[in-house]
Design an enzyme around this catalytic site. Structure first.
Site, PDB file in Angstrom:
ATOM      1  N   PRO A   1       0.838  -1.192   0.000  1.00  0.00           N
ATOM      2  CA  PRO A   1       0.000   0.000   0.000  1.00  0.00           C
ATOM      3  C   PRO A   1       0.880   1.251   0.000  1.00  0.00           C
ATOM      4  CG  PRO A   1      -0.006  -1.026   2.176  1.00  0.00           C
ATOM      5  CD  PRO A   1       0.776  -1.932   1.273  1.00  0.00           C
TER       6      PRO A   1
ATOM      7  N   GLY B   1       3.381   3.479   5.537  1.00  0.00           N
ATOM      8  CA  GLY B   1       4.403   3.128   6.518  1.00  0.00           C
ATOM      9  C   GLY B   1       5.067   1.780   6.285  1.00  0.00           C
TER      10      GLY B   1
ATOM     11  N   GLY C   1       7.113   1.150   3.588  1.00  0.00           N
ATOM     12  CA  GLY C   1       8.314   1.282   2.765  1.00  0.00           C
ATOM     13  C   GLY C   1       8.076   1.218   1.270  1.00  0.00           C
ATOM     14  N   SER C   2       6.841   1.498   0.842  1.00  0.00           N
ATOM     15  CA  SER C   2       6.536   1.419  -0.583  1.00  0.00           C
ATOM     16  C   SER C   2       7.459   2.322  -1.418  1.00  0.00           C
ATOM     17  CB  SER C   2       5.048   1.766  -0.776  1.00  0.00           C
ATOM     18  OG  SER C   2       4.837   2.436  -1.954  1.00  0.00           O
TER      19      SER C   2
ATOM     20  N   ALA D   1      10.918   0.814  -1.642  1.00  0.00           N
ATOM     21  CA  ALA D   1      10.884  -0.430  -2.414  1.00  0.00           C
ATOM     22  C   ALA D   1      10.818  -0.113  -3.908  1.00  0.00           C
ATOM     23  CB  ALA D   1       9.687  -1.282  -1.994  1.00  0.00           C
TER      24      ALA D   1
ATOM     25  N   ASP E   1      14.391   3.287   5.953  1.00  0.00           N
ATOM     26  CA  ASP E   1      13.617   2.580   4.921  1.00  0.00           C
ATOM     27  C   ASP E   1      14.523   2.086   3.796  1.00  0.00           C
ATOM     28  OD1 ASP E   1      11.478   3.404   6.435  1.00  0.00           O
ATOM     29  OD2 ASP E   1      10.257   4.015   4.725  1.00  0.00           O
TER      30      ASP E   1
HETATM   31  O1  PMV Z   1       8.293   6.019   5.767  1.00  0.00           O
HETATM   32  P1  PMV Z   1       7.551   5.508   6.959  1.00  0.00           P
HETATM   33  O2  PMV Z   1       6.191   6.057   7.130  1.00  0.00           O
HETATM   34  O3  PMV Z   1       7.659   4.038   7.108  1.00  0.00           O
HETATM   35  O4  PMV Z   1       8.288   6.116   8.254  1.00  0.00           O
HETATM   36  C1  PMV Z   1       9.637   6.094   8.424  1.00  0.00           C
HETATM   37  C2  PMV Z   1       9.979   6.155   9.844  1.00  0.00           C
HETATM   38  C3  PMV Z   1      10.151   7.523  10.492  1.00  0.00           C
HETATM   39  O5  PMV Z   1      10.957   7.264  11.626  1.00  0.00           O
HETATM   40  C4  PMV Z   1       8.819   8.076  10.940  1.00  0.00           C
HETATM   41  C5  PMV Z   1      10.835   8.525   9.588  1.00  0.00           C
HETATM   42  C6  PMV Z   1      12.281   8.211   9.288  1.00  0.00           C
HETATM   43  O6  PMV Z   1      12.810   8.815   8.352  1.00  0.00           O
HETATM   44  O7  PMV Z   1      12.904   7.404   9.983  1.00  0.00           O
END
Ligand code: PMV
Length: 314
Positions: free
Chosen positions: A100, A104, A106-107, A110, A151
């Site tokens: 999705p 959150g 990692g789309s 990826a 990510d």
């Molecule tokens: O990209 P997301 O929504 O999986 O979030 C990443 C994690 C955060 O700690 C909120 C931001 C980051 O850059 O580490």
């Protein structure tokens, strides 16, 4: 481009502990989601066609030569070609993803890594994870300005990662196989908004927020030890404690809190939101005997559910 078709993929990721605090130098634990992937396919076109980009999932298409300014797909292609010092191939690039978007998982990273791999393959090159990670990091900056780098790292290396901003990523040990259930609230999560919100509140009350970040960092360290020892009960409790702190940081939502509660009431050892928050997904650690019950309960209240098995590394 010599081959008629090249294909590449990259996994999504789930943050087990430490999101947001990781932006402020504390550690975080993240796992690749190898079953949920973004895929990029390059198909050779006649000479002079240039590169056409199609992303059917988001109903987007454009020619590279008039790519929208700052478009992440275009940035992934351009970054990779610049790194390889290669010309734009005459090809059709199709990008699809099981993940999705803005949830959150990692789309974005990826997709960037899959595209970089495919573009490199079209140039008969293969890029190491460090370079893929660095290329995807540049694109992450377009999404949210000040990414920690977690990510792109976990997605490019496709390994469990104990991540501290600015340090070499370290793998972490997993003693026992465990199950995660991930549930998508269906509410969009803007990492940028969420990270900016935390920053504004941190600037307002630095001592209070530093204490939250320290507490999250300590939870992450404890979770790393518990995973190495196979103590899943403790990991569950730590996920709960991490969620409570994410609530304090102001990045949860009532809908996420109720999914987390539901997971616990149906038998999860612990649960929390994962990623930027403000929408997106929750992750629950679930004993095998409760897997069906927890999955079914979450499926009734969310847009989608995935059951993921995480195994000790070879
Ligand atoms: O990209 P997301 O929504 O999986 O979030 C990443 C994690 C955060 O700690 C909120 C931001 C980051 O850059 O580490």
């Amino acid at each position: 481009m010599k081959q008629a078709v090249v294909e590449a993929s990259a996994p999504g990721k789930v943050i087990l502990c430490g999101e947001h605090a990781v932006v402020y130098g504390r550690p975080a634990l993240a796992l690749p989601l190898s079953e949920l992937r973004a895929r990029a396919r390059l198909e050779r076109l006649v000479a002079g066609s240039g590169l056409r980009v199609v992303a059917p999932d988001v109903e987007e298409q454009f020619r590279m030569r008039n790519a929208p300014e700052g478009h992440p797909l275009a940035a992934s292609v351009q970054g990779t070609l610049a790194y390889l010092e290669a010309p734009e191939p005459d090809a059709l690039l199709t990008v699809r993803s099981d993940l999705p978007i803005a949830a959150g998982l990692g789309s974005g990273a990826a997709v960037s890594v899959a595209v970089a791999r495919a573009v490199a393959a079209a140039c008969e090159e293969s890029l190491p994870p460090e370079i893929l990670s660095a290329l995807a990091f540049e694109v992450e900056k377009l999404y949210h300005g000040t990414p920690s780098g977690i990510d792109n790292t976990v997605v490019a290396f496709e390994q469990p990662v104990f991540f501290v901003r600015g340090q070499e990523p370290a793998p972490f040990a997993i003693k026992e196989t465990f199950q995660l259930v991930i549930a998508d609230s269906g509410l969009p999560s803007s990492t940028r908004e969420s990270v900016l919100g935390v920053r504004a509140r941190w600037l307002d009350e630095p001592m209070r927020y530093e204490a939250f970040f320290d507490a999250i960092g300590a939870i992450t360290e404890e979770a790393r030890t518990a995973l190495a020892e196979g103590d899943l009960e403790t990991v569950g409790r730590l996920l709960d404690a991490n969620h409570a702190l994410l609530v304090e940081l102001g990045v949860s939502l009532p809908q996420l809190d109720s999914l987390v509660d539901l997971a616990r009431r149906s038998g999860a050892l612990g649960a929390k939101l994962t990623g930027g928050g403000g929408g997106g997904n929750v992750v629950a650690l679930v004993p095998p005997a409760q897997l069906e019950t927890v999955s079914a309960a979450l499926a009734r209240e969310s847009a989608r559910v995935w059951a993921i098995t995480i195994r000790p590394q070879e």
